[in-house]
Design a protein around this motif. Structure first.
Motif, short mmCIF file in Angstrom:
data_model
loop_
_atom_site.label_atom_id
_atom_site.label_comp_id
_atom_site.label_asym_id
_atom_site.label_seq_id
_atom_site.Cartn_x
_atom_site.Cartn_y
_atom_site.Cartn_z
N ALA A 61 0.83 -1.21 0.00
CA ALA A 61 0.00 0.00 0.00
C ALA A 61 0.86 1.25 0.00
CB ALA A 61 -0.93 -0.02 1.21
N ALA A 62 1.94 1.23 0.78
CA ALA A 62 2.85 2.38 0.84
C ALA A 62 3.57 2.57 -0.50
CB ALA A 62 3.87 2.18 1.95
N ALA A 63 3.98 1.47 -1.12
CA ALA A 63 4.66 1.55 -2.40
C ALA A 63 3.73 2.08 -3.49
CB ALA A 63 5.20 0.17 -2.80
N ALA A 64 2.49 1.60 -3.50
CA ALA A 64 1.52 2.07 -4.49
C ALA A 64 1.24 3.56 -4.33
CB ALA A 64 0.23 1.26 -4.36
N LYS A 65 1.12 3.98 -3.08
CA LYS A 65 0.89 5.41 -2.81
C LYS A 65 2.06 6.24 -3.31
CE LYS A 65 -0.17 8.63 0.97
NZ LYS A 65 -0.39 8.77 2.44
N ASN A 66 3.26 5.74 -3.13
CA ASN A 66 4.46 6.45 -3.57
C ASN A 66 4.45 6.65 -5.09
OD1 ASN A 66 7.44 6.46 -4.59
ND2 ASN A 66 7.57 7.00 -2.42
N LEU A 67 3.97 5.64 -5.81
CA LEU A 67 3.94 5.72 -7.27
C LEU A 67 2.70 6.44 -7.79
CD1 LEU A 67 5.14 2.10 -8.19
CD2 LEU A 67 6.49 4.21 -8.22
N GLY A 68 1.71 6.63 -6.91
CA GLY A 68 0.48 7.28 -7.33
C GLY A 68 -0.51 6.36 -8.00
#
Length: 210
Positions: A61-68
């Motif tokens: 979830a954190a990685a996806a948020k970072n990529l938008g």
């Protein structure tokens, strides 16, 4: 490419194979989604790997948020290392593709040493058969009898730091031998050199409609 779905067998596959491209597409106003087929739960005592579902889910979830990008939750993921083609899994994925009006899918390379990756490819090819664009990516570095030879490249030079930050969201257990992530970035660097840019991600085209 307007509505893009990156499908991975495991939570970090999307970032490894398509992270920079995903961030670039988002910056262009495209809708980019991520979907993971297994729970990523891994216990490999001999290699001191102990990955749990709950931690991986939070890191993803954190990685996806970072990529938008938007992560589509799999409410019934199969246990890691047991993924097999089934009508139910295929049709669940097919339903997502239709519900989100997906025109482009990024899927695993069909020749791989990881069973989940191979089965994910089989599932995805059928589920995404009506999509305009189907591209394969590679998320690991195994020595294979059929090498991954990308023919379509995306200049990700302006998004490489974003990809690094997304990968850094995952725990050290995901970073095999403490070099999977760095080796992946170096591969992007090599592909960038071959294309006369700083960094690039490479893909095999199954089909593409312009």
């Amino acid at each position: 490419m307007e509505n893009i779905l990156i499908i991975g067998a495991h939570f970090d596959d999307a970032e490894l194979g398509v992270g920079g491209t995903a961030a670039k597409l988002v910056s262009q106003g495209k809708k980019v989604y991520k979907y993971t087929l297994t729970d990523n739960e891994t216990q490999f005592e001999q290699r001191k790997i102990n990955i749990c579902f709950s931690d991986s889910k939070k890191q993803s979830a954190a990685a996806a948020k970072n990529l938008g990008i938007v992560e589509i939750e799999n409410i019934n993921p199969v246990p890691c290392s047991t993924l097999m083609y089934s009508k139910q899994i295929m049709q669940n994925l097919e339903r997502i593709i239709y519900d989100y009006n997906i025109d482009t899918v990024f899927i695993h390379f069909d020749a791989d040493m990881n069973q989940d990756h191979v089965e994910a490819n089989r599932i995805c090819l059928t589920a995404a058969r009506h999509c305009r664009n189907i591209l394969e990516y590679q998320s690991n570095g195994y020595i294979l009898d059929k090498e991954f030879h990308p023919t379509y490249f995306v200049n990700t030079s302006d998004f490489i730091e974003q990809k690094k930050k997304a990968l850094a969201c995952y725990g050290s257990q995901h970073d095999r031998m403490n070099r999977l992530f760095s080796s992946n970035i170096e591969k992007n660097h090599i592909w960038g050199y071959a294309n006369e840019v700083e960094y690039a991600e490479g893909f095999r085209i199954i089909k593409m409609l312009e």
